[in-house]
Design a protein around this motif. Sequence first.
Motif, PDB file in Angstrom:
ATOM      1  N   GLU A   1       4.793  -1.616  -0.265  1.00  0.00           N
ATOM      2  CA  GLU A   1       4.475  -3.029  -0.009  1.00  0.00           C
ATOM      3  C   GLU A   1       3.028  -3.330  -0.384  1.00  0.00           C
ATOM      4  O   GLU A   1       2.731  -4.340  -1.037  1.00  0.00           O
ATOM      5  CB  GLU A   1       4.714  -3.334   1.469  1.00  0.00           C
ATOM      6  CG  GLU A   1       4.350  -4.770   1.856  1.00  0.00           C
ATOM      7  CD  GLU A   1       4.475  -5.012   3.350  1.00  0.00           C
ATOM      8  OE1 GLU A   1       3.954  -6.032   3.827  1.00  0.00           O
ATOM      9  OE2 GLU A   1       5.095  -4.166   4.043  1.00  0.00           O
TER      10      GLU A   1
ATOM     11  N   VAL B   1      11.139  -4.322  -4.620  1.00  0.00           N
ATOM     12  CA  VAL B   1      10.601  -5.500  -3.950  1.00  0.00           C
ATOM     13  C   VAL B   1      10.118  -6.539  -4.968  1.00  0.00           C
ATOM     14  O   VAL B   1      10.253  -7.748  -4.744  1.00  0.00           O
ATOM     15  CB  VAL B   1       9.477  -5.105  -2.961  1.00  0.00           C
ATOM     16  CG1 VAL B   1       8.147  -4.872  -3.662  1.00  0.00           C
ATOM     17  CG2 VAL B   1       9.310  -6.180  -1.900  1.00  0.00           C
TER      18      VAL B   1
ATOM     19  N   LEU C   1       9.826  -9.618   2.598  1.00  0.00           N
ATOM     20  CA  LEU C   1      10.737  -8.587   2.098  1.00  0.00           C
ATOM     21  C   LEU C   1      10.344  -7.212   2.620  1.00  0.00           C
ATOM     22  O   LEU C   1      11.206  -6.380   2.930  1.00  0.00           O
ATOM     23  CB  LEU C   1      10.736  -8.578   0.568  1.00  0.00           C
ATOM     24  CG  LEU C   1      11.422  -9.760  -0.117  1.00  0.00           C
ATOM     25  CD1 LEU C   1      11.151  -9.729  -1.615  1.00  0.00           C
ATOM     26  CD2 LEU C   1      12.924  -9.729   0.141  1.00  0.00           C
TER      27      LEU C   1
ATOM     28  N   LEU D   1      13.380  -8.170  -6.206  1.00  0.00           N
ATOM     29  CA  LEU D   1      13.930  -9.071  -5.193  1.00  0.00           C
ATOM     30  C   LEU D   1      13.072 -10.321  -5.045  1.00  0.00           C
ATOM     31  O   LEU D   1      13.598 -11.412  -4.789  1.00  0.00           O
ATOM     32  CB  LEU D   1      14.048  -8.343  -3.851  1.00  0.00           C
ATOM     33  CG  LEU D   1      15.125  -7.255  -3.775  1.00  0.00           C
ATOM     34  CD1 LEU D   1      15.100  -6.584  -2.408  1.00  0.00           C
ATOM     35  CD2 LEU D   1      16.501  -7.835  -4.058  1.00  0.00           C
TER      36      LEU D   1
END
Length: 859
Positions: free
Chosen positions: A486, A785, A470, A788
Motif C-alpha cells: 500500500e 491495487v 482498497l 483495482l
Amino acid sequence: MTVWKTSVRNFLAHKGRMALSAVAVLLSVAFVCGTLVFTDTMNTTFDKLFAATSADVTVSPKSAETADIPENGKPEALPASVVAEVSGVDGVKKAEGAVSSMAVTLVDSHNKNLGSDTGAPTIAGNWTDNDLRSMEITSGHAPRGPTEAMIDADTAEKHQLTLGDEVRTIAVTGDIKAKISGIAEFTVTNPGAAIVYLDTATAQQKLLGASGVFTHISVTAEPGVGDTELKKDVAAALGDPAAYKLQTQKEAADANKDSMGSFLDVMKYAMLGFAGIAFLVGIFLIVNTFSMLVAQRTREIGLMRAIGSSRKQVNRSVLVEAVLLGIVGSVLGVAAGIGLAVGLMKLMGAIGMELSTDDLTVAWATPVTGLVLGIVVTVLAAYIPARRAGKVSPMAALRDAGTPADARSGWIRAGIGLVLTGAGAAGLWATTRVDEASEGSLYLGLGVILTLVGFIVIGPLLAGVVVRVLGAVVLRLFGPVGRLAERNALRNPRRTGATGAALMIGLALVACLSVVGSSMVASATEELDKSVGTDFIVQSNTGQLVVPQAADAIEKVPGIEHVTDYKVLAAKLTNPDGSTGDEEVTAADPTYPQDLRRETVAGDLAKAYGANSMSVGSDYAALHKIEVGDEITVDFKAGETAKLKVAAITSDDTNVDQGSMYTNITTAERYVAADRMPENMIMFAAAEDGKEKEAYEALKSSLAAYPQYKVQNQADFKQDLKDQIGQLLNIVYGLLALAIVVAVLGVVNTLALSVVERTREIGLMRAIGLSRRQLRRMIRLESVVIALFGALLGLGLGMGWGTSAQKLLALEGLGVLEIPWPTILTVFVASAFVGLFAALVPAFRAGRMHVLNAIATDG
C-alpha cells in the motif's frame, strides 16, 4: 552532436526499460496502419471488380430502383427492341441484353442456403459475353435450357458442389430447379457474392416475369471509340432521356463504389477511433516511462548540468530519446500493421468475404501516417518529463537519485482536476434534463470528455484516497507485506494515478457500452411485451422479401387463426399544409392492430383500415399540423395517386414501427396494379387458442424449403435482439482489448522501473529478513491495487456515462435503465487478475536480486 551521442547512449543503456513503451507505440501504429491497409485493399478489390464487370457503356431503365431488392421483387426492365436500336449505333461493336436480379435465394437439394453469411448479395442472371470480362468457365458449359444452371467457383468450392448437382433459385415468380451444367471462376477477386446463371429465356421469365425484356444492355465499343463519345451517340439514338439511364464504365464503377463507400468509411473510422484510444492509453505509458527514467537519472543529469550542460541541452537530450523510441516503435508498427491487415483479410475469408493478398494495397500515405503519428505522439508524451529534466539543478548531483517530489504543483493540479470533473458532471446532468436527443448529445459528448480529462488530472488525489480504501479492504489481509504494498502504491500518487488512468479509459468505455447495451435490450424487451400481440413473426435477416410461394405456405399452416401481410410502399405525400415529401406507407391487413398494439392519440386506428383511409404518426402530424379528418394526397410511386383521409394519429412514443403510416392493403391495391404491388416485407401469424406449440412447429416445417426466412415466436425475437446487440458489443470489446493490453503494459513497465528505482531499498529489506516470497507478494499486491484503482475509476466513470446516454435513448423510446452488475463485477474481479499477471515478470526479477549487490547499487 554531444546531445545526440548522449541521447543515443542513454537510449541504448536503457533499451530494456524502453521496450514496453516501444511495444505500446508499435501496437497503436500497427492498428492505424493495419486499418488503412485493410480498407485500402477492400477499396482496390471492389474497384477492380466493378471495373471488370462494367461494360463500356451500360443502358438501363431510368425508373430502375437504386435499392438492391425492388419492392415487388422484379427489377425494372427494357424491351428487347432497345438492344437492336443500340446495336445499330455507329461505334458500337456489340450490344447484349442482360438480366440481373438480387431478389433471389440460391439453395441446394437439401434446402441449404448457398448465399453469403456476410451480407454479400446472391445474384441471378443470364450468361453474356460481357461476363467474360471478369469470369471464365473452368468446367462444364453455360446453361442451354431451363433445366441447367451455372454457378461461380467460390460457391461451388464452399459448399462442395459439382457438375450435375441440383440447385434451386427462389424468386417471386416461382422456384427454378436446375442441375449444375458449368462452373465459372472469377478472374478478379470476388468478395463473397454467390452467382447463378440461367439461360436467357428462363432468366427473363422467372426473374422479370416476362419474355423479351432485359434489366440492362451491355454495350461494347469499337476499337478507338471512347466511352464518353459512345455514350453520347447511344443517347442521341435512343432519344427520350427520361426513359433511359446511360453510364460509361467509369460512371458505373463509381456508382457501385459509392454504394459501398459508406460501409467502408464507417468501418474505417470506427477502427481508427479505437486506434486513437490505444494511442491515448499509450501516452500514459510513455509519460510514466520517461518520468521514472528522469527521476532515476537525477544525479546523472545534475552532473551534466554541473559540467556545463544547459537546460535546453538536457531537455533536448530527453526529447531525442523520445524521437528514437518513436522511430523504432513506428517502423515496427508499420510492418506489424501490414501483417495485421493480412490477418484481417484471412479472418474475413474464414467468415465468407474473400479478399486476395494479390490486391494488398499499401499506399505511400500509410507508412508516412504511421511514422508521423508514432513519433509525434511519443515526443508529445515525453515533453513534460523532458521539461522536468531540464529543471534539475547541478546541486541534485549531491543528493541521492530518486523521484523528485511533486507536492508543489499537487494542489494546483487537484484544483484544475476538480473544476474539470465538476464541469463534466454538470454536462452529464444536463444530458438527463433535455427534451431533444440532438441537444442532449452535445451535452453528453462534453460531459464525457471533461469528466475523462478531469479524472486523469485529479488521478493523484484520487489515488491517495482510493488506494487507502482498497488497502484497508484488501491489502491489510496480508499483514506487513500488504501494508508495504500500500505504501509503495502511495509513494508516488502521480505515477499511480497515471498508471491507473491508462486502465481506466478502456474499462470506462466497456462499462458505458455495457450499460447502454443492457438498457437497450431491457427497453426493447419491455416494449415488445407491451406492444407485440402476435404469436409468430416471419422475416428474412438478409432483406429478402417474402416470396408468394412462401406466403402461400404460411397461409396453409393448420392451427393458425389469422395471417397478416405487411407491405411497404414508397410514395410522395402532399399534406394539408401544402408541404410535400417522400415517405413510406405501410399497407397491412386489418388484423395488424392485433399483432402490434399501437397507442392512438386521436381518432380510431381500426377506421384507418377502412376504404381510402390511413393513419399517421404523432410526430408527422405535429410537424404538418394534421388532424383527424384531414385529407392527404398519396402518389404511389408504383401506381396512381390517391386521396386518403386521416382516420387516426398513432403515438410515436415507441420503439416499434415508430413513425409508420398505415393503410389497408385493399386500399393500396386500388391504386397499385397487382404486378407492381410490393411483396411482404414481413408476415405475422396468430395461433388458435391452445395450439401455439403445434402451430409453431408446423410453421417452421412449412418454410423448411425457404431457408432465407426465420420463424420466431416472441421469445425467439427477444433472444435474437439480445444476441445481435451482444455480438456488436463483443466486437467493440475486442477492439477495446487493444487499449487494455497497452494499459497492462503500462502497469508492467511502471512496476519494472519501480523495482529498478527501489533496488537499494529492496536489498535492505531482504537483508533485514524479507523473504523472496514476501518480496514477490508485495510487488504483486502493489500491482493488484493499482489495477483495482484503475478499474474502480473506469467502471464508475463508465456507469455514469452509460446512465446519461440511456436518458437520451429514453427520448427515442428506450426508457429502461439496466445496470449489468454481473458484467461490472466480472470486469472488476478480472482487473485483479490483470494486476497479478502484470506483476509476474517484475516480481520474478526482484526476487532474483543479489542482496549485497542491491544494497551497493547507486539507484
